[in-house]
Design an enzyme around this catalytic site. Structure first.
Site, PDB file in Angstrom:
ATOM      1  N   GLU A 158       0.832  -1.221   0.000  1.00 13.48           N
ATOM      2  CA  GLU A 158       0.000   0.000   0.000  1.00 13.48           C
ATOM      3  C   GLU A 158       0.860   1.263   0.000  1.00 13.48           C
ATOM      4  OE1 GLU A 158      -2.917  -0.306  -0.841  1.00 13.48           O
ATOM      5  OE2 GLU A 158      -3.625  -2.098   0.198  1.00 13.48           O
ATOM      6  N   HIS A 159       0.397   2.244  -0.744  1.00 10.24           N
ATOM      7  CA  HIS A 159       1.051   3.551  -0.855  1.00 10.24           C
ATOM      8  C   HIS A 159       2.455   3.417  -1.451  1.00 10.24           C
ATOM      9  CE1 HIS A 159      -1.980   6.097   1.108  1.00 10.24           C
ATOM     10  NE2 HIS A 159      -2.269   5.014   1.806  1.00 10.24           N
ATOM     11  N   SER A 168     -25.606   7.896 -14.186  1.00  5.62           N
ATOM     12  CA  SER A 168     -25.026   6.772 -13.461  1.00  5.62           C
ATOM     13  C   SER A 168     -26.068   6.213 -12.507  1.00  5.62           C
ATOM     14  CB  SER A 168     -23.809   7.250 -12.658  1.00  5.62           C
ATOM     15  OG  SER A 168     -23.522   6.315 -11.646  1.00  5.62           O
ATOM     16  N   SER A 213     -11.000   0.865  -6.018  1.00  4.28           N
ATOM     17  CA  SER A 213     -10.590   1.472  -7.273  1.00  4.28           C
ATOM     18  C   SER A 213     -11.720   1.681  -8.281  1.00  4.28           C
ATOM     19  CB  SER A 213      -9.479   0.620  -7.888  1.00  4.28           C
ATOM     20  OG  SER A 213      -8.983   1.224  -9.018  1.00  4.28           O
ATOM     21  N   SER A 214     -12.835   2.188  -7.777  1.00  8.11           N
ATOM     22  CA  SER A 214     -13.935   2.508  -8.708  1.00  8.11           C
ATOM     23  C   SER A 214     -13.539   3.662  -9.620  1.00  8.11           C
ATOM     24  CB  SER A 214     -15.213   2.843  -7.940  1.00  8.11           C
ATOM     25  OG  SER A 214     -15.063   4.042  -7.212  1.00  8.11           O
ATOM     26  N   ASP A 224      -3.787   1.028 -10.167  1.00 11.10           N
ATOM     27  CA  ASP A 224      -5.219   0.752 -10.348  1.00 11.10           C
ATOM     28  C   ASP A 224      -5.582   0.572 -11.822  1.00 11.10           C
ATOM     29  OD1 ASP A 224      -5.214   1.135  -7.667  1.00 11.10           O
ATOM     30  OD2 ASP A 224      -6.334   3.021  -7.690  1.00 11.10           O
TER      31      ASP A 224
HETATM   32  P1  ADP Z   1     -12.078   4.302  -5.084  1.00 12.85           P
HETATM   33  O1  ADP Z   1     -11.315   4.439  -6.348  1.00 12.85           O
HETATM   34  O2  ADP Z   1     -11.315   3.643  -4.004  1.00 12.85           O
HETATM   35  O3  ADP Z   1     -13.411   3.651  -5.262  1.00 12.85           O
HETATM   36  P2  ADP Z   1     -12.003   7.178  -5.213  1.00 12.85           P
HETATM   37  O4  ADP Z   1     -12.303   8.218  -4.198  1.00 12.85           O
HETATM   38  O5  ADP Z   1     -10.669   7.136  -5.852  1.00 12.85           O
HETATM   39  O6  ADP Z   1     -12.358   5.776  -4.542  1.00 12.85           O
HETATM   40  O7  ADP Z   1     -13.060   7.283  -6.405  1.00 12.85           O
HETATM   41  C1  ADP Z   1     -14.435   7.332  -6.136  1.00 12.85           C
HETATM   42  C2  ADP Z   1     -15.079   8.329  -7.086  1.00 12.85           C
HETATM   43  O8  ADP Z   1     -15.192   7.740  -8.411  1.00 12.85           O
HETATM   44  C3  ADP Z   1     -16.516   8.658  -6.707  1.00 12.85           C
HETATM   45  O9  ADP Z   1     -16.576   9.692  -5.740  1.00 12.85           O
HETATM   46  C4  ADP Z   1     -17.090   9.089  -8.043  1.00 12.85           C
HETATM   47  O10 ADP Z   1     -16.689  10.401  -8.343  1.00 12.85           O
HETATM   48  C5  ADP Z   1     -16.396   8.149  -9.032  1.00 12.85           C
HETATM   49  N1  ADP Z   1     -17.230   6.954  -9.274  1.00 12.85           N
HETATM   50  C6  ADP Z   1     -16.915   5.698  -8.940  1.00 12.85           C
HETATM   51  N2  ADP Z   1     -17.896   4.831  -9.304  1.00 12.85           N
HETATM   52  C7  ADP Z   1     -18.853   5.575  -9.894  1.00 12.85           C
HETATM   53  C8  ADP Z   1     -20.130   5.275 -10.487  1.00 12.85           C
HETATM   54  N3  ADP Z   1     -20.613   4.044 -10.544  1.00 12.85           N
HETATM   55  N4  ADP Z   1     -20.845   6.311 -10.987  1.00 12.85           N
HETATM   56  C9  ADP Z   1     -20.365   7.570 -10.949  1.00 12.85           C
HETATM   57  N5  ADP Z   1     -19.166   7.922 -10.402  1.00 12.85           N
HETATM   58  C10 ADP Z   1     -18.423   6.937  -9.873  1.00 12.85           C
HETATM   59 MG    MG Z   2      -9.570   5.579  -6.667  1.00 11.95          MG
END
Ligand code: ADP
Ligand code: MG
Length: 343
Positions: free
Chosen positions: A18-19, A53, A108-109, A154
């Site tokens: 991590e990091h 979304s 990592s969304s 990621d």
């Molecule tokens: P992680 O990558 O760990 O999930 P982050 O803070 O890096 O967290 O990214 C999350 C951001 O990505 C959300 O606040 C949003 O802006 C965007 N995001 C992720 N998934 C979606 C989705 N399904 N629809 C719209 N925006 C999304």
């Molecule tokens: Mg992220």
């Protein structure tokens, strides 16, 4: 309207390391099945790009593609950067985002939504973008356009990983190897279901500490360091010493962990996960009470090791559990931490 092009971007769980991806270190993420799908169709709204979304209520109709400081920036950034790369003006398209990947819990969304959008654009415009180009573009969008982001991990695992093999990646050289995960043990992901307080400023503060420590020691990347000696300690501030301790030891743990995965030694692998968590909590300062509780509960209910996954500051824990103990383990966790959600 019928989708005319579709792109899918997968999330990931980082098993250890991590990091490190912004410190030139090695990491070991595993792509997970949860993903984000971007469906592209032609839009009837003249001169507009529309975005929707399933995670947000409102459909957006955007006339001018520019930064808004909200979730749509991942799509807008994709349109702008992709458009620039291939000299295409993107308009009159609808982006429909649907997701099985929890957002903002360290899986990592953010990379997944960018990768899914770029894949959809690539299919639509038949631009033949390579995997490497896709990784770089997604990375640039998150870092230069959206403005928060670590290293290349990621995007890399979303594009080049798979669900059965961890991706051992050297983030500096970008060399990588896919390593089979354990047959008889499972990596479970538990969402602590607490609000993640990863403000970009806190994340960037940690990054700054790493950069300033590296500079003082005359290094390009902190991971060039094998150990912190007395001389280094004289040069560094107390906070810098702590982040260095994590980075240097964590990088060694990743290398050991890869060997343990190859040797099919889940017991020792699990120990390294818990060591990694302790270091993230005590040295790097990115854990929370809830994450510590989940790690301790998991280990006391028979997990071989557990750690926070992703940047920390809330979010999810990854834990290693023997296959035939999984059901009992889940029951115990839910009884003792009822907010928990298994991903
Ligand atoms: P992680 O990558 O760990 O999930 P982050 O803070 O890096 O967290 O990214 C999350 C951001 O990505 C959300 O606040 C949003 O802006 C965007 N995001 C992720 N998934 C979606 C989705 N399904 N629809 C719209 N925006 C999304
Ligand atoms: Mg992220």
């Amino acid at each position: 309207m019928k989708a005319i092009s579709v792109g899918e971007g997968y999330g990931r769980v980082n098993l250890i390391g991590e990091h490190l991806d912004y410190n030139g270190g090695c990491v070991l993420p595993l792509q997970i099945k949860n993903s984000i799908i971007c469906e592209l169709s032609e839009s009837s709204e003249i001169n507009c790009v529309s975005i929707i979304s399933d995670k947000y209520q409102k459909k957006l109709s955007i006339e001018k593609l520019e930064k808004r400081n909200d979730w749509a920036d991942f799509i807008i950034g994709s349109c702008l950067f992709f458009g620039e790369k291939y000299s295409i003006v993107i308009k009159e398209l609808s982006f429909n985002i649907s997701s099985t990947l929890p957002l903002g819990i360290g899986l990592s969304s953010s990379a997944a939504i960018t990768v899914s959008t770029l894949k959809a654009l690539n299919n639509f415009y038949k631009t033949n973008m390579s995997g490497d180009e896709l990784i770089d573009l997604a990375y640039d969008i998150e870092n230069s356009f959206v403005g928060v982001g670590g290293g290349i991990m990621d995007q890399f695992v979303s594009v080049l990983g798979n669900h059965n093999q961890a991706l051992y990646l050297n983030t500096l050289s970008r060399s990588y190897e896919l390593v089979n995960i354990f047959d008889d043990h499972n990596f479970l992901i538990i969402d602590s279901n607490t609000e993640r307080i990863l403000s970009s400023s806190e994340f960037n503060q940690k990054k700054e500490l790493c950069l300033s420590a590296a500079k003082k020691m005359n290094l390009k990347n902190l991971c060039e360091k094998e150990m912190i000696n007395e001389n280094d300690i004289q040069l560094l501030s107390g906070e810098e010493i702590k982040v260095c301790r994590h980075v240097v030891e964590e990088n060694k743990r990743v290398k050991k962990a890869v060997q343990l995965l190859k040797d099919n030694n889940p017991k020792e692998f699990g120990k390294l996960m818990t060591e990694s968590h302790s270091s993230l909590s005590e040295h790097y300062g990115v854990s929370t009470d809830e994450l510590n509780t989940l790690v301790n509960l998991s280990n006391s209910f028979g997990a071989l090791g557990s750690k926070l996954t992703g940047a920390g500051f809330g979010g999810a824990v990854v834990t290693l559990v023997k296959n035939d103990k999984v059901e009992e383990f889940k029951k115990l966790i839910l009884e003792n931490y009822n907010k928990a959600k298994f991903v």
